[in-house]
Write an enzyme that holds these catalytic residues in place. Structure first.
Site, mmCIF file in Angstrom:
data_model
loop_
_atom_site.group_PDB
_atom_site.id
_atom_site.type_symbol
_atom_site.label_atom_id
_atom_site.label_comp_id
_atom_site.label_asym_id
_atom_site.label_seq_id
_atom_site.Cartn_x
_atom_site.Cartn_y
_atom_site.Cartn_z
ATOM 1 N N GLU A 34 0.821 -1.212 0.000
ATOM 2 C CA GLU A 34 0.000 0.000 0.000
ATOM 3 C C GLU A 34 0.858 1.267 0.000
ATOM 4 O O GLU A 34 0.514 2.245 -0.667
ATOM 5 C CB GLU A 34 -0.946 0.003 1.206
ATOM 6 C CG GLU A 34 -2.064 -1.025 1.118
ATOM 7 C CD GLU A 34 -2.996 -0.796 -0.065
ATOM 8 O OE1 GLU A 34 -3.138 0.362 -0.508
ATOM 9 O OE2 GLU A 34 -3.576 -1.774 -0.558
ATOM 10 N N TYR A 115 -7.137 6.449 3.785
ATOM 11 C CA TYR A 115 -7.258 5.446 2.728
ATOM 12 C C TYR A 115 -6.360 4.243 3.002
ATOM 13 O O TYR A 115 -6.804 3.094 2.956
ATOM 14 C CB TYR A 115 -6.906 6.047 1.361
ATOM 15 C CG TYR A 115 -6.707 4.985 0.304
ATOM 16 C CD1 TYR A 115 -7.799 4.428 -0.351
ATOM 17 C CD2 TYR A 115 -5.433 4.495 0.005
ATOM 18 C CE1 TYR A 115 -7.627 3.416 -1.294
ATOM 19 C CE2 TYR A 115 -5.259 3.491 -0.933
ATOM 20 C CZ TYR A 115 -6.363 2.962 -1.573
ATOM 21 O OH TYR A 115 -6.198 1.950 -2.492
ATOM 22 N N ASP A 133 -10.351 6.326 -2.802
ATOM 23 C CA ASP A 133 -9.232 6.899 -3.556
ATOM 24 C C ASP A 133 -9.748 7.355 -4.907
ATOM 25 O O ASP A 133 -10.967 7.428 -5.129
ATOM 26 C CB ASP A 133 -8.091 5.885 -3.687
ATOM 27 C CG ASP A 133 -8.430 4.743 -4.640
ATOM 28 O OD1 ASP A 133 -9.634 4.548 -4.962
ATOM 29 O OD2 ASP A 133 -7.507 4.028 -5.072
#
Length: 333
Positions: A34, A115, A133
């Site tokens: 991520e 996020y 996102d």
């Protein structure tokens, strides 16, 4: 479960991308992916994820590395604050004694926002938190016909609330990944596959011919142009570099002598023009750089902070992509 969510999950089951970090529940591997993918395309990020996992297969090993080692491994990915944050967060996790497994603890990690926390939490631990996102904004704005600008406080709140309302609590991981993939594969920014879309019949943007107009984003970005001169000084197999400080781009990375909006120093030696007007585009800035090589038999007096290193040892220092281009030009002589 509503029709939108059911259709999306079915689509994901048949079309979801096979990515290596999806084949594990290891929170370290998921967190690493991520962070790398925050500002990076999947194809490029995949290579770096594998590189990091090979070199530092556990968070403890990453935490034990030096910042220079992490920056060197990150070289070429850009947005280097991510690498520094990654390293700092690894040490936070080791100090905590385990990988954080609540949304609040995950958000406390350096470099982790709403996020990223939702993505890690839902995929690694099944926490029912919706990700929001660019892909999610686009899919929701088009399907539900939402014209609220996505880069406003009101827009962020509206889209987050909607995404959360659509999220099935027991399938948070699949739903979040489905939203990411649907926006990346089906409902793309340009030329979306509307004719083959399983949500076409209920898509408000398609019904009202607004696919190209949604989502709405206010134009607020101001681009700054900077003119740089890089002087690679070669003296008896040595060259001079310094580490960039805080408060500007490329913090912690190394570079040769830099002159910004000024003239080259009048030093003795052979001066070669390597390249001029090399353009390097960043999010908020456009850099225009000239590259020079100075070959001299005596070391000039350098500004404070510069050190002399052997040219063959330059590979041990992390440098930004623009400096990589300079080094390539020097090596090509």
């Amino acid at each position: 479960m509503n029709d939108f969510t059911l259709t999306l999950l079915k689509w994901f089951e048949e079309n979801g991308r096979a990515l290596p970090w999806r084949a594990t529940r290891d929170p370290y591997a998921i967190w690493l992916s991520e962070i790398i993918l925050q500002q990076t395309r999947i194809q490029q990020g995949w290579e770096y994820w594998e590189r990091f996992m090979r070199r530092w297969p556990s968070v403890e090993q990453l935490a034990a590395a030096t910042e220079d080692e992490v920056l060197r491994e990150w070289q070429g990915l850009g947005y280097y604050s991510r690498a520094r944050n990654l390293h700092h967060a690894a040490r936070q996790i080791v100090a905590l004694g385990h990988f954080p497994d609540t949304l609040e603890e995950i958000k406390a990690l350096k470099g982790v926002g709403d996020y990223t926390a939702a993505a890690i939490g839902s995929i690694a631990f099944g926490i029912p938190a919706a990700v929001v996102d660019g892909n999610v904004y686009r899919v929701l704005a088009r399907h539900f016909g939402i014209e609220t600008p996505i880069n406003t406080t009101e827009g962020k709140k509206e889209f987050t609330t909607l995404a959360q309302s659509l999220l099935p609590e027991r399938e948070a991981s699949a739903f979040n990944q489905a939203m990411m993939d649907f926006g990346a594969i089906q409902c793309t920014p340009q030329s979306p596959r509307c004719l083959l879309c399983p949500l076409a019949e209920s898509c408000e943007a398609l019904r009202t011919s607004r696919v190209g107009q949604l989502p709405v984003k206010l134009k607020t970005l101001k681009i700054r142009e900077r003119h740089l001169k890089y002087l690679y000084v070669r003296c008896q197999g040595m060259t001079a570099i310094h580490r960039r400080g805080a408060g500007d781009i490329w913090q912690g990375l190394w570079e040769p002598l830099l002159i910004e909006d000024g003239d080259l120093p009048d030093w003795e030696g052979k001066l070669t023009v390597l390249a001029q007007g090399v353009k390097h585009v960043l999010t908020h800035q456009v850099l225009l750089a000239d590259f020079y090589l100075l070959e001299t038999s005596s070391r000039p007096v350098l500004p404070e902070g510069y050190i002399w290193v052997a040219e063959q040892a330059l590979g041990d220092y992390g440098v930004p992509r623009l400096v990589e281009l300079l080094l390539e030009a020097v090596a090509a002589l």
